[in-house]
Design an enzyme around this catalytic site. Structure first.
Site, short mmCIF file in Angstrom:
data_model
loop_
_atom_site.label_atom_id
_atom_site.label_comp_id
_atom_site.label_asym_id
_atom_site.label_seq_id
_atom_site.Cartn_x
_atom_site.Cartn_y
_atom_site.Cartn_z
N HIS A 127 12.99 -38.05 11.97
CA HIS A 127 13.18 -38.75 13.24
C HIS A 127 13.84 -40.11 13.01
O HIS A 127 14.65 -40.56 13.81
CB HIS A 127 11.85 -38.94 13.95
CG HIS A 127 11.19 -37.65 14.34
ND1 HIS A 127 9.98 -37.60 14.99
CD2 HIS A 127 11.59 -36.36 14.20
CE1 HIS A 127 9.66 -36.33 15.21
NE2 HIS A 127 10.61 -35.56 14.73
N HIS A 179 -1.75 -29.12 16.87
CA HIS A 179 -1.67 -29.26 18.32
C HIS A 179 -2.72 -28.31 18.90
O HIS A 179 -2.97 -27.24 18.33
CB HIS A 179 -0.34 -28.77 18.89
CG HIS A 179 0.89 -29.47 18.42
ND1 HIS A 179 1.54 -29.13 17.28
CD2 HIS A 179 1.61 -30.46 18.99
CE1 HIS A 179 2.63 -29.90 17.14
NE2 HIS A 179 2.68 -30.72 18.17
N ASP A 210 4.91 -38.30 8.79
CA ASP A 210 5.27 -36.89 8.83
C ASP A 210 6.35 -36.68 7.78
O ASP A 210 7.49 -37.16 7.91
CB ASP A 210 5.75 -36.46 10.23
CG ASP A 210 4.58 -35.95 11.07
OD1 ASP A 210 3.42 -36.14 10.65
OD2 ASP A 210 4.82 -35.35 12.14
N ASP A 225 13.67 -30.61 9.95
CA ASP A 225 12.31 -30.52 9.38
C ASP A 225 12.29 -29.80 8.03
O ASP A 225 11.52 -28.85 7.82
CB ASP A 225 11.35 -29.81 10.35
CG ASP A 225 11.00 -30.66 11.55
OD1 ASP A 225 11.31 -31.87 11.55
OD2 ASP A 225 10.41 -30.12 12.51
N ASP A 243 -1.56 -24.75 19.01
CA ASP A 243 -1.30 -24.07 17.73
C ASP A 243 -2.48 -23.18 17.37
O ASP A 243 -2.34 -22.23 16.60
CB ASP A 243 -1.19 -25.06 16.55
CG ASP A 243 -0.08 -26.06 16.70
OD1 ASP A 243 0.86 -25.80 17.46
OD2 ASP A 243 -0.18 -27.12 16.05
N ASP A 271 17.06 -31.97 14.45
CA ASP A 271 15.84 -32.13 13.68
C ASP A 271 15.62 -30.87 12.84
O ASP A 271 15.23 -29.84 13.38
CB ASP A 271 14.73 -32.27 14.74
CG ASP A 271 13.44 -32.77 14.21
OD1 ASP A 271 13.41 -33.26 13.08
OD2 ASP A 271 12.44 -32.70 14.96
C1 XLS Z 1 8.67 -32.74 16.84
C2 XLS Z 1 7.52 -33.48 16.35
C3 XLS Z 1 6.17 -32.85 16.61
C4 XLS Z 1 5.07 -33.85 16.43
C5 XLS Z 1 3.75 -33.43 16.97
O1 XLS Z 1 9.82 -33.05 16.56
O2 XLS Z 1 7.73 -33.74 15.00
O3 XLS Z 1 5.98 -31.73 15.81
O4 XLS Z 1 4.88 -34.18 15.07
O5 XLS Z 1 3.81 -33.11 18.30
CA CA Z 2 10.77 -33.24 13.40
CA CA Z 3 6.41 -34.73 13.53
#
Ligand code: XLS
Ligand code: CA
Ligand code: CA
Length: 441
Positions: A271, A101, A296, A309, A104, A307
Site C-alpha cells: 500500500h 476478517h 502487513d 500482495d 473469512d 495491489d
Molecule cells: C486490502 C487490505 C486488507 C486489509 C484487511 O488491500 O490489505 O486485506 O489488510 O481488511
Molecule cells: Ca494489499
Molecule cells: Ca493488508
C-alpha cells in the site's frame, strides 16, 4: 483428526547451505539478535483470508488452488476445516499469530443474525484450537467492503441503514477479537473513499467515519479491552481515492478527530508503494509520530499499478523495514502479518509453505542485516554528523526555537555568502549497505 498437509512435516531451520525447499535457510526462531530471539522481533502472523480462503481467482478466470480442505465450500464443515488447516499450517511453520476478517471464518448468510450465530459457533471452535496450540490472535477486523451493501462505503456510506450494518459487524468482530485474546483491531477503509467528487461530500463522510471509530473504541474499552486499534492506509483500489491515503494522511485524520490515543498505523508494504512511497517511508512517518503499530508484510510489483500482495522477497526492503522497527523499539501489540498470497500458478499445498518460507526467511535476513547496519554504525554516525551544525551557536537557537526571523536574517547578512552545506554522500552510504550485505564474497 486427519492431517490436511500430509507429507509436509514441521519446517525446520537448516541453515544457508540447505537445498531443502521445505526448510528455513535464515529464520532460526530462537537465535538471539539484538538481545532477543528472532521470533519475538518478528512476530509472524498468518492472514486467514489469503491463506485459507483465496484460491487465486482473478477477473479473467477462476481459482486454481484447492482450498476445500476436504469439505464442501459454503458449509460450516468447511469453516471448521479451514480452522483445522490453519492451525496445522501455523504449527508446522512455527507461526504464533493469525489475523482475520469476520467473514473469512464462516460462509456469510443472507441475514446478519444467522451470520452472527455462525460466528459464535466458529468462535468456540477456534478458541479451543488456540488453547490446544498456544497460537494467538494478532488482530481482527470486519470485512466492510465485499458485501454489495457496502458499495458506497461503510462509515462513509450515504445510507444510515448500511452504517448500522457496519456497526453490527464491527461489534461482532470486536467481540471475537477479544474472545481470541487479540491485541489489535484494524480498520482498512477499502471503500471509504470516492469514485467522483461530483456525488461526494468528503467532509460529511469523514465525520461519519470518525464517529464510527469513536463508538468502536468506546465499546471495546467498555469491555475492558486494552488492545490497539489500527488504521491501515491504502491510497486506492478498490476506490479511485481512499481517505486513508498513506501514513501521514491517516495520522492527520486521527489527530483531527481526537482518535490518536487509541489508534496506530498498520503499514502494508504494497500500500505504501501504491501511494508512491517506499515501505520504509511509511514506517518512518509512523514511527516518528509514535504511531507504528503493526505491519502487513508483503511486496508489490513496481511495474504494475495495483495491489499484488506478493510474499516478501526483496531483502533490501525487509532490511530497511526492520531498521525502522528496531529503531522504534520493536513491536508491542503488533507484528508482521503476511497479507501475502501465492501467484495464481503456484497452486499446490507445497507452494503455500514455500510462500511463507520465502517471506519468513526474507524478514529474518532483514532483521540480521538491519542489526548489522546498526552495529556497523557508519550510517547513523553520518546522519548525526550531518546535523552537527545545529548543536551550537545560531544552529542551537534555531532548534530550541529562540532565534527570531530578524536574528536569522541578520546572520545571513553578516555572512554575505553561504558556504555550501556538507555533502549528502548518498553513494558512499549505499556502498556501506552493500558492504554490510555482501561482506567477503
Ligand atoms: C486490502 C487490505 C486488507 C486489509 C484487511 O488491500 O490489505 O486485506 O489488510 O481488511
Ligand atoms: Ca494489499
Ligand atoms: Ca493488508
Amino acid at each position: 483428526m486427519a492431517e490436511i498437509f500430509a507429507g509436509i512435516s514441521k519446517i525446520e531451520y537448516e541453515g544457508s547451505k540447505s537445498k531443502n525447499p521445505l526448510a528455513f535457510k535464515y529464520y532460526d526462531a530462537n537465535r538471539q539478535i539484538a538481545g532477543k530471539p528472532m521470533k519475538e522481533h518478528l512476530k509472524f502472523a498468518m492472514a486467514w483470508w489469503h491463506n485459507l480462503c483465496a484460491t487465486g481467482s482473478d477477473m479473467f478466470g477462476p481459482g486454481t488452488a484447492n482450498k476445500t480442505f476436504g469439505a464442501e465450500i459454503g458449509t460450516m464443515d468447511h469453516a471448521r476445516a479451514k480452522a483445522d488447516a490453519g492451525f496445522e499450517f501455523m504449527t508446522k511453520l512455527g507461526i504464533e499469530y493469525f489475523a482475520f476478517h469476520d467473514v473469512d471464518l464462516i460462509p456469510e448468510a443472507e441475514d446478519i443474525n444467522e451470520t452472527h450465530k455462525r460466528l459464535d459457533e466458529i468462535g468456540e471452535y477456534i478458541s479451543a484450537k488456540q488453547k490446544e496450540t498456544g497460537i494467538k490472535c494478532l488482530w481482527g477486523t470486519a470485512n466492510m467492503f465485499s458485501n454489495p451493501r457496502f458499495m458506497n462505503g461503510a462509515g462513509s456510506t450515504n445510507s444510515p441503514e448500511v452504517y448500522c450494518f457496519a456497526a453490527a459487524q464491527i461489534k461482532k468482530a470486536l467481540d471475537l477479537t477479544i474472545k481470541f485474546g487479540g491485541t489489535g483491531y484494524t480498520f482498512w477503509g477499502g471503500r471509504e473513499g470516492y469514485e467522483t467528487l461530483l456525488n461526494t461530500d468528503v467532509k460529511f463522510e469523514q465525520d461519519n467515519i470518525a464517529n464510527l471509530m469513536k463508538q468502536a473504541v468506546k465499546y471495546a474499552r467498555s469491555k475492558g479491552w486494552t488492545g490497539c486499534f489500527y488504521i491501515e492506509p491504502k491510497p486506492k483500489e478498490p476506490m479511485k481515492h481512499q481517505y486513508d491515503f498513506d501514513a501521514a494522511t491517516s495520522i492527520g485524520f486521527l489527530r483531527q478527530y481526537g482518535l490518536d490515543q487509541d489508534f496506530k498505523m498498520n503499514i502494508e508494504a504494497n500500500h505504501a508503494t501504491l501511494a508512491g512511497h517506499t515501505f520504509q517511508h511509511d514506517l518512518r512517518i509512523s514511527a516518528m509520530n509514535g504511531m507504528l503499530g503493526s505491519v502487513d508484510a508483503n511486496q508489490g510489483d513496481l511495474l504494475l499499478g495495483w495491489d499484488t500482495d506478493e510474499f516478501p522477497f526483496n531483502v533490501y526492503d525487509t532490511t530497511f523495514a526492520m531498521l525502522e522497527i528496531l529503531k522504534s523499539g520493536g513491536f508491542t501489540t503488533g507484528g508482521l502479518n503476511f497479507d501475502s498470497k501465492n501467484r495464481r500458478s503456484s497452486y499446490t499445498q507445497e507452494d503455500m509453505f514455500a510462500g511463507f518460507i520465502l517471506g519468513m526467511d526474507a524478514f529474518a535476513l532483514g532483521l540480521i542485516k538491519a542489526d548489522e547496519l546498526l552495529q556497523d554504525g557508519r550510517i547513523d554516525a553520518f546522519v548525526t554528523a550531518r546535523y552537527a551544525g545545529y548543536k551550537e551557536g545560531i544552529g542551537k537557537k534555531i532548534t530550541d526555537g529562540s532565534a527570531t526571523l530578524e536574528e536569522l536574517a541578520a546572520e545571513a547578512e553578516k555572512l554575505g555568502k553561504a558556504t555550501l552545506p556538507g555533502s549528502g554522500k548518498q553513494e558512499f552510504l549505499e556502498s556501506v549497505v552493500n558492504q554490510v550485505f555482501f561482506g567477503n564474497v
